[in-house]
Design a protein around this motif. Structure first.
Motif, short mmCIF file in Angstrom:
data_model
loop_
_atom_site.label_atom_id
_atom_site.label_comp_id
_atom_site.label_asym_id
_atom_site.label_seq_id
_atom_site.Cartn_x
_atom_site.Cartn_y
_atom_site.Cartn_z
N ILE A 163 35.41 -5.40 16.26
CA ILE A 163 34.35 -5.43 14.56
C ILE A 163 34.93 -6.15 13.93
CG2 ILE A 163 33.30 -3.26 13.35
CD1 ILE A 163 33.49 -1.85 15.74
N LEU A 164 35.91 -5.52 13.64
CA LEU A 164 36.85 -6.28 11.98
C LEU A 164 35.68 -8.38 12.14
CD1 LEU A 164 39.66 -4.05 11.74
CD2 LEU A 164 37.43 -3.85 10.19
N ALA A 165 36.39 -8.71 12.91
CA ALA A 165 36.14 -9.63 13.45
C ALA A 165 35.00 -10.37 12.92
CB ALA A 165 36.63 -10.55 14.45
N CYS A 166 33.66 -9.29 13.37
CA CYS A 166 32.31 -9.62 13.08
C CYS A 166 32.19 -9.20 12.21
CB CYS A 166 31.39 -9.17 14.21
SG CYS A 166 31.71 -9.66 15.95
N ALA A 167 32.92 -8.24 10.89
CA ALA A 167 32.89 -8.39 9.58
C ALA A 167 33.06 -9.40 8.90
CB ALA A 167 33.56 -6.72 9.38
N ILE A 168 34.00 -9.88 9.36
CA ILE A 168 34.64 -11.20 8.53
C ILE A 168 34.04 -12.10 8.56
CG2 ILE A 168 37.03 -12.48 8.47
CD1 ILE A 168 38.56 -10.12 9.10
N SER A 169 33.13 -12.64 9.92
CA SER A 169 32.50 -13.54 9.71
C SER A 169 31.11 -13.66 9.12
CB SER A 169 32.00 -13.56 11.41
OG SER A 169 31.23 -14.87 11.69
N ARG A 170 31.10 -12.04 8.91
CA ARG A 170 29.72 -12.19 8.27
C ARG A 170 29.55 -11.95 6.80
NH1 ARG A 170 25.64 -11.43 5.66
NH2 ARG A 170 24.30 -10.34 5.29
#
Length: 390
Positions: A163-170
């Protein structure tokens, strides 16, 4: 105590037999990752004592392992009595990490970032992975105080990393390699080392212990992958899909820097004593260097065999010089050689049909590398036998 510090079953049984022989006791031992059975009897079996202990699988603690081994040597040489040794074992058991929580947390960040560097990540991905690795350590700390969190440590850690990796990407860095970052952030929890230890136990005909350890490692791997798969899926649904845009990787010399940083970061994680740090660093560079240069002239699998052989010889030389368990330095070299990450990559390819790094025939390669590791260590023990059970 030795079981608690992650000693393989065949070495633990041999060590107990050495102590029993010194004390003049007729004894037999059966060790598995979750139990130890003791049988002690008199000369003509007039008296017999049986005891079965239910234990949790051990964790690697090189400092406690070293101190326990030194204590056993003092006992066998007559420098301490059994009662004194028993009291000192309790002190070793209660001893906290010599590096503290803050240093260990930074070590998690450094280890995960170094591993992503080895996997060819870009500089931003390395930094973000280090941050995710520190978050993983926070879950490890919580698991030490909560049995419920400890039972779900692997899936919840990889879930939050996804989830955190997706948030960083966004919001911060679009185009990052999310699966690679998730893998690197939980690499400390990937049970490649446990799989290798299980295969080593099977090769020594410790069938029950080896099978149990391998099945436990496979279940840990499944839990890690399920958490990561679910975390990325939830992250994509919340923050949107990520389009991976390959960035420029670091030059070749950076891989050697990554090996040194990874091994140095493992010192607080494994709780390696300060006097053993130079040996641990040398073991990593010997294992990696011999494997890399051997792979230039021969197949990678055979290169891994040569690297494991060199590592085993070096670890046994360390045992002869320092009179300490070879495991202390061998573990650092094995982390560099063990293809735990390739096992995870192969599972991802099998389930999703997608590769997030270039890895052809990864399933066959993982199996052959595991076999080469075990064979290399066995041959090393034949060529340069150690004088210690550990």
């Amino acid at each position: 105590m030795l079981h608690k510090y992650g000693t393989p079953a065949f070495r633990l049984e041999a060590y107990l037999l050495e102590v029993a022989s010194y004390l003049g006791v007729h004894a037999s031992f059966i060790a598995t990752p979750t139990s130890i059975t003791f049988v002690i009897w008199s000369d003509k079996h007039e008296d017999e004592y049986n005891h079965a202990a239910r234990l949790q699988p051990g964790d690697l603690d090189m400092s406690a392992l070293s101190l326990t081994d030194e204590l056993a040597n003092e006992l066998l040489s007559g420098k301490v009595s059994l009662s004194d040794a028993d009291m000192r074992l309790d002190k070793i058991n209660e001893m906290p990490s010599p590096y503290g929580k803050v240093i260990t947390g930074f070590a998690f960040a450094l280890a995960t970032g170094s591993f992503s560097m080895l996997m060819g990540a870009s500089v931003p991905e390395i930094l973000w992975t280090g941050l995710l690795g520190f978050v993983s350590y926070l879950w490890v700390l919580w698991a030490q105080k909560s049995k419920r969190v400890n039972l779900m440590l692997e899936p919840v850690t990889s879930f939050m990393a996804g989830i955190l990796a997706c948030a960083i990407s966004r919001y911060f860095d679009p185009g990052i390699n999310i699966p690679l970052m998730v893998l690197s952030s939980v690499i400390i929890l990937v049970p490649g080392l446990a799989l290798t230890m299980g295969l080593a136990e099977l090769s020594s005909r410790n069938l029950v212990s080896g099978t149990a350890r391998i099945m436990d490692a496979i279940m840990q791997l499944f839990k890690l992958y399920f958490g990561a798969f679910l975390g990325v899926a939830v992250g994509f649904s919340i923050f949107g899909q990520n389009q991976f845009e390959p960035a420029a990787s670091l030059p070749y010399w950076a891989t050697w820097l990554a090996v040194g940083l990874l091994c140095f970061a493992l010192v607080p994680i494994f709780r390696t004593r300060i006097k053993h740090i130079p040996w641990a660093l040398m073991s990593a560079f010997i294992a990696y260097g011999v494997t890399v240069y051997s792979s230039i002239y021969m197949d990678q699998t055979f290169g891994t065999f040569i690297g494991a052989f060199a590592l085993g010889v070096f670890a046994n030389v360390f045992t002869r010089i320092a009179n300490q368990p070879s495991t202390i330095v061998a573990m650092h070299g094995l982390i560099v050689l063990v293809p735990g990450s390739k096992t995870y990559i192969g599972l991802n390819s099998f389930i999703s049909g997608q590769d997030f790094v270039q890895a052809d025939h990864v399933g066959q390669e993982v199996f052959l590398i595991f076999m080469s590791l075990v064979a290399g260590l066995i041959f090393a023990n034949v060529v340069m036998p150690t004088k210690k059970a550990l």
